[in-house]
Design a protein around this motif. Structure first.
Motif, mmCIF file in Angstrom:
data_model
loop_
_atom_site.group_PDB
_atom_site.id
_atom_site.type_symbol
_atom_site.label_atom_id
_atom_site.label_comp_id
_atom_site.label_asym_id
_atom_site.label_seq_id
_atom_site.Cartn_x
_atom_site.Cartn_y
_atom_site.Cartn_z
ATOM 1 N N PHE A 182 2.842 -10.296 36.491
ATOM 2 C CA PHE A 182 4.087 -9.562 36.721
ATOM 3 C C PHE A 182 5.164 -10.515 37.257
ATOM 4 O O PHE A 182 6.306 -10.516 36.774
ATOM 5 C CB PHE A 182 3.832 -8.416 37.720
ATOM 6 C CG PHE A 182 5.020 -7.541 37.975
ATOM 7 C CD1 PHE A 182 5.319 -6.482 37.140
ATOM 8 C CD2 PHE A 182 5.840 -7.763 39.078
ATOM 9 C CE1 PHE A 182 6.427 -5.671 37.384
ATOM 10 C CE2 PHE A 182 6.943 -6.964 39.332
ATOM 11 C CZ PHE A 182 7.228 -5.912 38.483
ATOM 12 N N GLU A 183 4.800 -11.337 38.226
ATOM 13 C CA GLU A 183 5.744 -12.307 38.796
ATOM 14 C C GLU A 183 6.172 -13.351 37.770
ATOM 15 O O GLU A 183 7.355 -13.701 37.691
ATOM 16 C CB GLU A 183 5.126 -12.989 40.015
ATOM 17 C CG GLU A 183 4.973 -12.063 41.202
ATOM 18 C CD GLU A 183 4.144 -12.665 42.336
ATOM 19 O OE1 GLU A 183 3.818 -13.877 42.291
ATOM 20 O OE2 GLU A 183 3.824 -11.912 43.272
ATOM 21 N N ILE A 184 5.243 -13.845 36.971
ATOM 22 C CA ILE A 184 5.566 -14.863 35.960
ATOM 23 C C ILE A 184 6.540 -14.303 34.926
ATOM 24 O O ILE A 184 7.508 -14.965 34.561
ATOM 25 C CB ILE A 184 4.281 -15.388 35.276
ATOM 26 C CG1 ILE A 184 3.439 -16.183 36.265
ATOM 27 C CG2 ILE A 184 4.620 -16.229 34.053
ATOM 28 C CD1 ILE A 184 2.037 -16.525 35.746
ATOM 29 N N VAL A 185 6.272 -13.088 34.465
ATOM 30 C CA VAL A 185 7.170 -12.463 33.474
ATOM 31 C C VAL A 185 8.560 -12.300 34.067
ATOM 32 O O VAL A 185 9.569 -12.635 33.428
ATOM 33 C CB VAL A 185 6.604 -11.111 32.966
ATOM 34 C CG1 VAL A 185 7.646 -10.343 32.165
ATOM 35 C CG2 VAL A 185 5.343 -11.329 32.139
ATOM 36 N N ASN A 186 8.651 -11.814 35.286
ATOM 37 C CA ASN A 186 9.966 -11.626 35.904
ATOM 38 C C ASN A 186 10.666 -12.948 36.187
ATOM 39 O O ASN A 186 11.886 -13.054 36.008
ATOM 40 C CB ASN A 186 9.858 -10.766 37.165
ATOM 41 C CG ASN A 186 9.998 -9.292 36.844
ATOM 42 O OD1 ASN A 186 10.529 -8.909 35.802
ATOM 43 N ND2 ASN A 186 9.506 -8.454 37.745
ATOM 44 N N TYR A 200 -7.837 -14.410 27.605
ATOM 45 C CA TYR A 200 -7.147 -15.416 28.418
ATOM 46 C C TYR A 200 -7.769 -15.409 29.806
ATOM 47 O O TYR A 200 -7.908 -14.343 30.410
ATOM 48 C CB TYR A 200 -5.644 -15.138 28.492
ATOM 49 C CG TYR A 200 -4.939 -15.328 27.175
ATOM 50 C CD1 TYR A 200 -4.724 -16.609 26.666
ATOM 51 C CD2 TYR A 200 -4.499 -14.235 26.436
ATOM 52 C CE1 TYR A 200 -4.079 -16.791 25.451
ATOM 53 C CE2 TYR A 200 -3.856 -14.413 25.213
ATOM 54 C CZ TYR A 200 -3.655 -15.684 24.732
ATOM 55 O OH TYR A 200 -3.023 -15.878 23.524
ATOM 56 N N PRO A 201 -8.130 -16.584 30.346
ATOM 57 C CA PRO A 201 -8.838 -16.621 31.628
ATOM 58 C C PRO A 201 -7.968 -16.335 32.847
ATOM 59 O O PRO A 201 -8.488 -16.044 33.918
ATOM 60 C CB PRO A 201 -9.384 -18.049 31.689
ATOM 61 C CG PRO A 201 -8.432 -18.847 30.852
ATOM 62 C CD PRO A 201 -7.984 -17.909 29.759
ATOM 63 N N ASP A 202 -6.632 -16.409 32.690
ATOM 64 C CA ASP A 202 -5.759 -16.185 33.842
ATOM 65 C C ASP A 202 -4.365 -15.774 33.386
ATOM 66 O O ASP A 202 -4.061 -15.760 32.195
ATOM 67 C CB ASP A 202 -5.695 -17.435 34.731
ATOM 68 C CG ASP A 202 -5.233 -18.682 34.002
ATOM 69 O OD1 ASP A 202 -4.284 -18.604 33.196
ATOM 70 O OD2 ASP A 202 -5.820 -19.750 34.237
ATOM 71 N N ALA A 203 -3.530 -15.458 34.362
ATOM 72 C CA ALA A 203 -2.173 -14.959 34.088
ATOM 73 C C ALA A 203 -1.315 -15.992 33.383
ATOM 74 O O ALA A 203 -0.545 -15.656 32.479
ATOM 75 C CB ALA A 203 -1.515 -14.518 35.389
ATOM 76 N N VAL A 204 -1.432 -17.247 33.783
ATOM 77 C CA VAL A 204 -0.604 -18.309 33.191
ATOM 78 C C VAL A 204 -0.880 -18.430 31.698
ATOM 79 O O VAL A 204 0.044 -18.500 30.888
ATOM 80 C CB VAL A 204 -0.841 -19.652 33.921
ATOM 81 C CG1 VAL A 204 -0.134 -20.788 33.204
ATOM 82 C CG2 VAL A 204 -0.393 -19.564 35.373
#
Length: 158
Positions: free
Chosen positions: A44-48, A111-115
């Motif tokens: 959520f933070e990465i997208v924003n 995908y293993p993580d948010a990044v």
């Protein structure tokens, strides 16, 4: 003879009416998987952050979208694959409850993580376009299947 013929016809009609009943997805019991809350929050933070870096407004969290994203992740986990199955139904329900004019979703798995999930969406023109569009609200559900695979659903609306 006439009585047994009547019984056979009645049994045939009953069998036909029962055997032709169509099962819907809503009738299927789908197990609820656990959320990977830290991954959800990070994505959520990465997208924003990405949206702000382009001069767009950050998306606001929607608890309603989160509920529908969670349900869809549970559905995808039960099927073992990603899909946009039943999107029209989700979108109609969100629109009815929020008066949303436009609704979209991004899905992913493995995908293993948010990044890496974000990068996968960013590398796809359709997913990137959805993340960068002028939506105002969103929610991201990330759930882990029984084999450890992460499933992602992000719902957007305005």
């Amino acid at each position: 003879m006439r009585r047994s013929l009547h019984a056979i016809l009645w049994a045939s009609c009953l069998f036909i009416s029962v055997s032709c009943t169509k099962e819907t997805v809503d009738d299927t019991v789908i197990p609820v998987a656990l959320n990977a809350v830290e991954v959800e929050q990070q994505l959520f933070e990465i997208v924003n952050e990405h949206r702000v870096s382009m001069g767009s407004e950050p998306l606001q969290f929607s608890a309603l979208a989160y509920d529908y994203a969670n349900l869809h992740n549970d559905y995808m986990i039960s099927k073992g694959t990603i899909s946009h199955d039943n999107f029209s139904s989700r979108a109609s329900k969100i629109a009815a409850e929020t008066n949303a004019k436009e609704i979209a979703e991004n899905v992913a798995m493995d995908y293993p993580d948010a990044v890496e999930a974000f990068q996968g969406w960013l590398d796809s023109p359709n997913h990137k376009g959805t993340m960068e569009a002028d939506y105002t609200n969103t929610a991201i559900s990330v759930k882990k299947g029984s084999d450890g695979t992460l499933f992602y659903t992000q719902i957007f609306f305005k």
